[in-house]
Design a protein around this motif. Structure first.
Motif, mmCIF file in Angstrom:
data_model
loop_
_atom_site.group_PDB
_atom_site.id
_atom_site.type_symbol
_atom_site.label_atom_id
_atom_site.label_comp_id
_atom_site.label_asym_id
_atom_site.label_seq_id
_atom_site.Cartn_x
_atom_site.Cartn_y
_atom_site.Cartn_z
ATOM 1 N N PRO A 181 37.398 47.301 39.717
ATOM 2 C CA PRO A 181 37.459 48.760 39.697
ATOM 3 C C PRO A 181 36.160 49.405 39.229
ATOM 4 C CG PRO A 181 38.511 47.880 37.747
ATOM 5 C CD PRO A 181 38.123 46.701 38.600
ATOM 6 N N PHE A 182 35.232 48.591 38.693
ATOM 7 C CA PHE A 182 33.971 49.120 38.185
ATOM 8 C C PHE A 182 32.837 48.695 39.113
ATOM 9 C CE2 PHE A 182 36.671 47.742 34.608
ATOM 10 C CZ PHE A 182 37.073 48.995 34.178
ATOM 11 N N THR A 192 37.701 40.346 45.425
ATOM 12 C CA THR A 192 38.762 40.857 46.296
ATOM 13 C C THR A 192 40.050 40.102 46.009
ATOM 14 O OG1 THR A 192 38.262 39.302 48.088
ATOM 15 C CG2 THR A 192 37.121 41.431 48.128
ATOM 16 N N LEU A 193 41.170 40.756 46.247
ATOM 17 C CA LEU A 193 42.493 40.177 46.086
ATOM 18 C C LEU A 193 43.263 40.307 47.386
ATOM 19 C CD1 LEU A 193 43.519 41.680 42.614
ATOM 20 C CD2 LEU A 193 42.679 39.369 43.066
ATOM 21 N N PRO A 200 45.168 35.213 47.780
ATOM 22 C CA PRO A 200 43.798 34.695 47.701
ATOM 23 C C PRO A 200 42.886 35.609 46.889
ATOM 24 C CG PRO A 200 44.619 34.632 49.967
ATOM 25 C CD PRO A 200 45.606 35.438 49.168
ATOM 26 N N MET A 201 42.071 34.998 46.041
ATOM 27 C CA MET A 201 41.066 35.729 45.263
ATOM 28 C C MET A 201 39.691 35.264 45.704
ATOM 29 S SD MET A 201 42.401 36.025 41.319
ATOM 30 C CE MET A 201 43.454 34.593 41.183
ATOM 31 N N ARG A 202 38.801 36.209 45.859
ATOM 32 C CA ARG A 202 37.426 35.892 46.222
ATOM 33 C C ARG A 202 36.475 36.501 45.194
ATOM 34 N NH1 ARG A 202 40.068 33.111 48.927
ATOM 35 N NH2 ARG A 202 40.189 32.922 51.191
ATOM 36 N N ASN A 203 35.414 35.766 44.881
ATOM 37 C CA ASN A 203 34.373 36.250 43.962
ATOM 38 C C ASN A 203 34.946 36.661 42.605
ATOM 39 O OD1 ASN A 203 32.186 36.010 45.859
ATOM 40 N ND2 ASN A 203 32.961 37.861 46.865
ATOM 41 N N ASN A 241 33.955 40.236 39.608
ATOM 42 C CA ASN A 241 32.859 39.287 39.803
ATOM 43 C C ASN A 241 31.769 39.501 38.760
ATOM 44 O OD1 ASN A 241 31.526 37.151 41.007
ATOM 45 N ND2 ASN A 241 30.516 38.409 42.552
ATOM 46 N N ASP A 242 31.996 40.403 37.826
ATOM 47 C CA ASP A 242 31.047 40.591 36.729
ATOM 48 C C ASP A 242 31.116 39.355 35.830
ATOM 49 O OD1 ASP A 242 29.421 41.503 34.693
ATOM 50 O OD2 ASP A 242 30.237 43.532 34.755
ATOM 51 N N PHE A 243 29.964 38.844 35.429
ATOM 52 C CA PHE A 243 29.945 37.651 34.574
ATOM 53 C C PHE A 243 29.994 37.998 33.099
ATOM 54 C CE2 PHE A 243 25.558 38.946 35.160
ATOM 55 C CZ PHE A 243 25.033 38.872 33.880
#
Length: 423
Positions: free
Chosen positions: A94-95, A105-106, A166-169, A248-250
């Motif tokens: 969301p950020f 992505t979901l 499925p989840m990506r990144n 995907n923020d680390f």
């Protein structure tokens, strides 16, 4: 001076035969002032602390203005903090941030806007298949006293995230709870994707809890639903949970990290000293007791150092070298109960609790990981004079408290001292 402990930390009945004076709480090198009326005629051997803290007896460290658990009526309903109105949103990234080049992505998101946000009946239905229960002590990173211990029940975070397909990144899971619709009051935390989805054999998963000691989690304790992270300090176990964000923020987004704390600090193995009288009659045994938390590195023993303080004696220097050379002796640790049905809530079988053998119903380790138990030692034949009693825990790596992490950013871990006088 340390804040008053939760009721479960002072509910021992070892003051039954003492005079009416209540001793001050003790922490580190801070002690209460002795008073003449605190001299007991005799002191009974203390019983162990209850292994379960009553929901009302946890020490409260809630945040917010007003604190969410003080809301009533329509305000409580609008906040979605009743069992009927609670909802959980699960969204992807969301950020926006310049270093997040490929957002997460979901396969499916759960939002209030489209009416798909997860409700409590749906979470409980998921619990019929994936329910977990375990005993966990709560400890704040910045408070040198346990907050309480409960039997928490809910659904692993990984099972809730799997609803999204499925989840990506995905690198981290951000999460936060109700905060009065005020961004300045938002209290949030995060876990890595690996911490959320992969649990080593024998370890305890992060999970969404909806029951405490066999009952729905009260609003004051973070209900209807809160996150529980077994291995971490309390700031990871967000109350009034309402949002999960896969990103995907680390970077960790933890509020505590922004306040100069280590966001990945683990629950520490540590010993704490109970409240007790500050004066004892000569010839009477002196019982000193307390609690010990079994942190990430487990608990091997609790040990004590009794020092007679002679007039004009130099104070003990609080450093590792001094502690290493001290004449430490072993304390008595509480044994596991023979009958867990007298400890656990009605209808809860020990063999159904994580950390217990599924066939025998006995703990696979003792103390259980991330739980706390009582310890005790009896001091006899003390001659009149002033004394200092220090207690520390030793973990399964043979690191004695405050090692190996005595710095504030990773959580308070002082060696406590109790000063008393034999007269």
């Amino acid at each position: 001076m340390k804040a008053a402990s939760p009721k479960t930390l002072s509910r021992r009945e070892f003051l039954r035969t003492t005079s009416a004076g209540a001793a001050a709480a003790l922490t580190g090198e801070l002690v209460g002032r002795a008073r003449a009326q605190d001299i007991p005629a005799a002191v009974a051997r203390p019983a162990p602390h209850p292994l379960l803290t009553l929901a009302d007896d946890f020490q409260d460290v809630s945040r917010g203005k007003p604190k969410p658990f003080t809301l009533t009526g329509e305000a409580l309903v609008n906040a979605r903090l009743t069992p009927e109105t609670w909802r959980l949103e699960i969204v992807a990234d969301p950020f926006t941030d310049e270093h997040v080049k490929e957002p997460a992505t979901l396969g499916k998101q759960f939002t209030l806007a489209d009416g798909t946000a997860l409700d409590l009946p749906a979470l409980e239905e998921l619990g019929k298949k994936h329910r977990v229960r375990f005993l966990k002590a709560m400890q704040c990173l910045n408070i040198a006293a346990p907050l309480g211990q409960g039997l928490w029940e809910g659904v692993p975070l990984r099972e809730v995230l799997r609803l999204c397909g499925p989840m990506r990144n995905a690198r981290r899971i951000y999460y936060w709870g109700f905060h009065n619709e005020d961004p300045q009051q938002m209290f949030q935390s995060s876990l890595s994707y690996t911490q959320a989805m992969e649990t080593p054999p024998g370890e305890l998963p992060a999970f969404l809890a909806y029951r405490l000691n066999g009952e729905p989690i009260p609003l004051k304790r973070g209900g209807p639903v809160r996150l529980i992270v077994p291995w971490a300090h309390g700031f990871k176990s967000i109350k009034w949970l309402q949002y999960l964000a896969v990103t995907n923020d680390f970077k960790a987004n933890d509020t505590y990290a922004n306040q100069n704390n280590d966001p990945e600090s683990h629950l520490k193995t540590a010993a704490y000293i109970d409240q007790a009288p500050e004066k004892y009659p000569a010839g009477s045994p002196v019982f000193v007791s307390g609690l010990a938390i079994s942190g990430l590195s487990g608990l091997k023993r609790v040990e004590y150092w009794l020092r007679r303080v002679e007039p004009g004696a130099a104070p003990v220097v609080q450093d590792d070298e001094t502690y290493r050379t001290g004449p430490w002796a072993e304390c008595e640790l509480e044994a596991p109960p023979e009958d867990w049905s007298r400890v656990l809530p009605p209808g809860t079988a020990a063999k159904e609790v994580l950390g217990f053998d599924s066939a025998t119903g006995r703990p696979t380790t003792w103390p259980l990981h991330y739980s706390m138990i009582s310890w005790l030692t009896t001091l006899r034949d003390l001659k009149p004079g002033k004394f200092e009693f220090r207690a520390r825990a030793v973990d399964l790596n043979d690191f004695p408290q405050p090692e190996p992490r005595p710095i504030q950013k990773a959580g308070k871990n002082p060696v406590e001292v109790f000063r008393f006088e034999v007269v």
